[in-house]
Design a protein around this motif. Structure first.
Motif, PDB file in Angstrom:
ATOM      1  N   ASN A   1       1.151  -1.746  -0.014  1.00 38.38           N
ATOM      2  CA  ASN A   1      -0.026  -0.245  -0.180  1.00 38.38           C
ATOM      3  C   ASN A   1       1.099   0.657   0.057  1.00 38.38           C
ATOM      4  N   VAL A   2       1.611   1.075   1.099  1.00 39.61           N
ATOM      5  CA  VAL A   2       2.623   2.368   0.928  1.00 39.61           C
ATOM      6  C   VAL A   2       3.655   2.553  -1.059  1.00 39.61           C
ATOM      7  N   VAL A   3       3.915   1.159  -1.309  1.00 37.64           N
ATOM      8  CA  VAL A   3       4.684   1.373  -2.306  1.00 37.64           C
ATOM      9  C   VAL A   3       3.669   1.620  -3.418  1.00 37.64           C
ATOM     10  N   SER A   4       2.357   1.400  -3.011  1.00 42.02           N
ATOM     11  CA  SER A   4       1.548   2.404  -4.186  1.00 42.02           C
ATOM     12  C   SER A   4       1.463   3.868  -4.285  1.00 42.02           C
ATOM     13  N   LYS A   5       1.152   4.370  -3.413  1.00 44.26           N
ATOM     14  CA  LYS A   5       0.924   5.484  -2.728  1.00 44.26           C
ATOM     15  C   LYS A   5       2.238   6.494  -2.934  1.00 44.26           C
ATOM     16  N   ILE A   6       3.600   5.704  -3.025  1.00 41.92           N
ATOM     17  CA  ILE A   6       4.465   6.697  -3.998  1.00 41.92           C
ATOM     18  C   ILE A   6       4.731   6.645  -5.471  1.00 41.92           C
ATOM     19  N   LEU A   7       4.088   5.172  -6.361  1.00 40.03           N
ATOM     20  CA  LEU A   7       4.398   5.426  -7.457  1.00 40.03           C
ATOM     21  C   LEU A   7       2.772   6.447  -7.950  1.00 40.03           C
ATOM     22  N   GLU A   8       1.987   6.149  -7.225  1.00 42.76           N
ATOM     23  CA  GLU A   8       0.996   7.490  -7.376  1.00 42.76           C
ATOM     24  C   GLU A   8       1.361   9.338  -8.286  1.00 42.76           C
ATOM     25  N   LYS A   9       1.949   8.870  -7.123  1.00 37.39           N
ATOM     26  CA  LYS A   9       2.799  10.582  -7.042  1.00 37.39           C
ATOM     27  C   LYS A   9       3.517  10.717  -8.599  1.00 37.39           C
ATOM     28  N   ARG A  10       4.429   9.573  -8.745  1.00 41.20           N
ATOM     29  CA  ARG A  10       5.629   9.154  -9.752  1.00 41.20           C
ATOM     30  C   ARG A  10       4.314   9.279 -11.340  1.00 41.20           C
ATOM     31  N   ASP A  11       3.120   8.519 -11.338  1.00 44.85           N
ATOM     32  CA  ASP A  11       2.230   8.386 -12.577  1.00 44.85           C
ATOM     33  C   ASP A  11       2.131  10.152 -12.965  1.00 44.85           C
ATOM     34  N   THR A  12       2.593  10.235 -14.047  1.00 44.09           N
ATOM     35  CA  THR A  12       2.772  10.895 -14.503  1.00 44.09           C
ATOM     36  C   THR A  12       2.167  10.943 -16.511  1.00 44.09           C
ATOM     37  N   SER A  13       1.252  12.389 -16.373  1.00 41.37           N
ATOM     38  CA  SER A  13       0.889  11.492 -18.356  1.00 41.37           C
ATOM     39  C   SER A  13       1.743  11.273 -19.416  1.00 41.37           C
ATOM     40  N   ASP A  14       3.318  11.281 -19.051  1.00 37.85           N
ATOM     41  CA  ASP A  14       3.754  10.868 -20.434  1.00 37.85           C
ATOM     42  C   ASP A  14       4.947   9.636 -19.789  1.00 37.85           C
ATOM     43  N   PHE A  15       4.751   9.279 -18.501  1.00 40.07           N
ATOM     44  CA  PHE A  15       5.610   8.119 -17.541  1.00 40.07           C
ATOM     45  C   PHE A  15       4.441   7.487 -16.969  1.00 40.07           C
ATOM     46  N   SER A  16       4.050   6.518 -17.234  1.00 47.50           N
ATOM     47  CA  SER A  16       2.828   5.352 -16.924  1.00 47.50           C
ATOM     48  C   SER A  16       3.247   4.602 -16.213  1.00 47.50           C
ATOM     49  N   LEU A  17       2.898   4.108 -15.579  1.00 47.86           N
ATOM     50  CA  LEU A  17       3.350   2.601 -15.068  1.00 47.86           C
ATOM     51  C   LEU A  17       1.420   1.536 -14.493  1.00 47.86           C
ATOM     52  N   SER A  18       1.577   0.316 -15.080  1.00 49.46           N
ATOM     53  CA  SER A  18       0.494  -0.158 -15.468  1.00 49.46           C
ATOM     54  C   SER A  18       0.018  -0.983 -14.807  1.00 49.46           C
ATOM     55  N   GLY A  19       1.775  -1.288 -13.053  1.00 49.52           N
ATOM     56  CA  GLY A  19       1.655  -2.220 -12.603  1.00 49.52           C
ATOM     57  C   GLY A  19       3.029  -2.464 -11.577  1.00 49.52           C
ATOM     58  N   TYR A  20       2.757  -3.524 -10.687  1.00 48.09           N
ATOM     59  CA  TYR A  20       3.641  -3.181 -10.085  1.00 48.09           C
ATOM     60  C   TYR A  20       3.666  -4.475  -8.882  1.00 48.09           C
ATOM     61  N   ARG A  21       4.711  -5.198  -8.245  1.00 50.67           N
ATOM     62  CA  ARG A  21       4.827  -5.976  -7.941  1.00 50.67           C
ATOM     63  C   ARG A  21       5.661  -6.272  -6.767  1.00 50.67           C
ATOM     64  N   VAL A  22       5.793  -6.961  -5.442  1.00 49.28           N
ATOM     65  CA  VAL A  22       6.571  -6.555  -4.387  1.00 49.28           C
ATOM     66  C   VAL A  22       6.859  -7.722  -3.613  1.00 49.28           C
ATOM     67  N   ASN A  23       8.179  -8.371  -3.467  1.00 53.48           N
ATOM     68  CA  ASN A  23       8.417  -9.687  -2.854  1.00 53.48           C
ATOM     69  C   ASN A  23       9.290  -8.539  -1.658  1.00 53.48           C
ATOM     70  N   ILE A  24       9.321  -9.603  -0.625  1.00 50.36           N
ATOM     71  CA  ILE A  24      10.212  -9.641   0.543  1.00 50.36           C
ATOM     72  C   ILE A  24      11.155 -10.660   0.343  1.00 50.36           C
ATOM     73  N   LYS A  25      11.960 -11.139   0.808  1.00 50.41           N
ATOM     74  CA  LYS A  25      12.950 -12.330   1.197  1.00 50.41           C
ATOM     75  C   LYS A  25      14.235 -11.873   1.741  1.00 50.41           C
ATOM     76  N   ASN A  26      14.823 -12.518   2.723  1.00 50.42           N
ATOM     77  CA  ASN A  26      15.947 -12.538   3.756  1.00 50.42           C
ATOM     78  C   ASN A  26      16.169 -11.213   3.842  1.00 50.42           C
ATOM     79  N   GLY A  27      14.681  -9.906   4.368  1.00 44.67           N
ATOM     80  CA  GLY A  27      15.459  -8.780   4.087  1.00 44.67           C
ATOM     81  C   GLY A  27      15.301  -8.033   2.708  1.00 44.67           C
ATOM     82  N   ILE A  28      15.388  -8.767   1.962  1.00 43.72           N
ATOM     83  CA  ILE A  28      15.609  -7.790   0.845  1.00 43.72           C
ATOM     84  C   ILE A  28      13.823  -7.610  -0.103  1.00 43.72           C
ATOM     85  N   ALA A  29      13.832  -7.085  -0.403  1.00 48.98           N
ATOM     86  CA  ALA A  29      12.609  -5.960  -1.383  1.00 48.98           C
ATOM     87  C   ALA A  29      12.524  -5.494  -2.478  1.00 48.98           C
ATOM     88  N   THR A  30      12.585  -6.619  -3.288  1.00 47.65           N
ATOM     89  CA  THR A  30      12.481  -6.662  -5.240  1.00 47.65           C
ATOM     90  C   THR A  30      11.171  -5.702  -4.969  1.00 47.65           C
TER      91      THR A  30
END
Length: 201
Positions: free
Chosen positions: A118-147
């Motif tokens: 949810n917090v990643v979604s909030k950050i990406l929403e602010k960066r989503d502009t008319s010329d740079f648009s994201l269609s989706g994302y995934r967050v995976n956390i394993k052994n203290g590493i977030a991808t």
């Protein structure tokens, strides 16, 4: 002679009684016939006049009853979702200043369920502009590493490689700082990929 008179009188009397009986029975029959249709027609008219109003109301009641059942069935799920969404947690979100020199912390409230996404979604929403648009994302956390795997929209005019250093700092710097600074998530490192391929910054 007297016997003949008596016979005729008796015959006349019987005839009169018979004719009176038939007369009285005929009007009765005709009265019954005339009376019977009127009550019959009256209910028929009342039924026919009431039928249009009654049939839709019955139909409406029948139509409403499944809806009411479905609304009752839906009520627990909607209330559950409301309860789920009403449970929030406070996290520290970092955003870039206008000069892209530093990251400014701010407390935000996100749904307690999957707070990282949810917090990643909030950050990406602010960066989503008319010329740079994201269609989706995934967050995976394993052994203290977030991808964080980003999906650029096919309609996006710009790609990640075309972002300026300021835009990259605002996007990736904000994500990295936010994910590593909230100690409750135990994230030590953040990696960025685009459809599984590492993003080189």
């Amino acid at each position: 002679m007297n016997t003949t008179k008596r016979y005729f009188l008796t015959l006349i009397f019987v005839t009169m009684v018979a004719s009176l009986g038939s007369c009285s029975s005929n009007p009765t029959a005709s009265n019954i016939n005339s009376v019977t249709p009127s009550p019959t027609t009256a209910p028929t008219n009342s039924v026919s006049s009431q039928t249009p109003s009654q049939i839709p109301s019955v139909a409406q009641l029948r139509e409403k009853s499944p809806n009411q059942e479905s609304s009752k069935e839906n009520t627990p799920s909607s209330s559950t979702s409301k309860v789920a969404t009403s449970k929030t947690t406070n996290v520290t979100l970092y955003t870039s200043d206008t000069q892209c020199q530093k990251l400014i912390p701010e407390k935000v409230s996100v749904p307690a369920e999957e707070p990282v996404k949810n917090v990643v979604s909030k950050i990406l929403e602010k960066r989503d502009t008319s010329d740079f648009s994201l269609s989706g994302y995934r967050v995976n956390i394993k052994n203290g590493i977030a991808t964080v795997d980003l999906r650029i929209s096919p309609e996006s005019k710009r790609q990640i490689t075309s972002l300026s250093s300021c835009e990259q700092f605002a996007l990736f710097g904000s994500l990295r700082k936010t994910l590593t600074s909230n100690a409750q998530w135990n994230i030590k490192e953040v990696r960025f990929t685009e459809r599984g391929q590492d993003i080189v910054l």
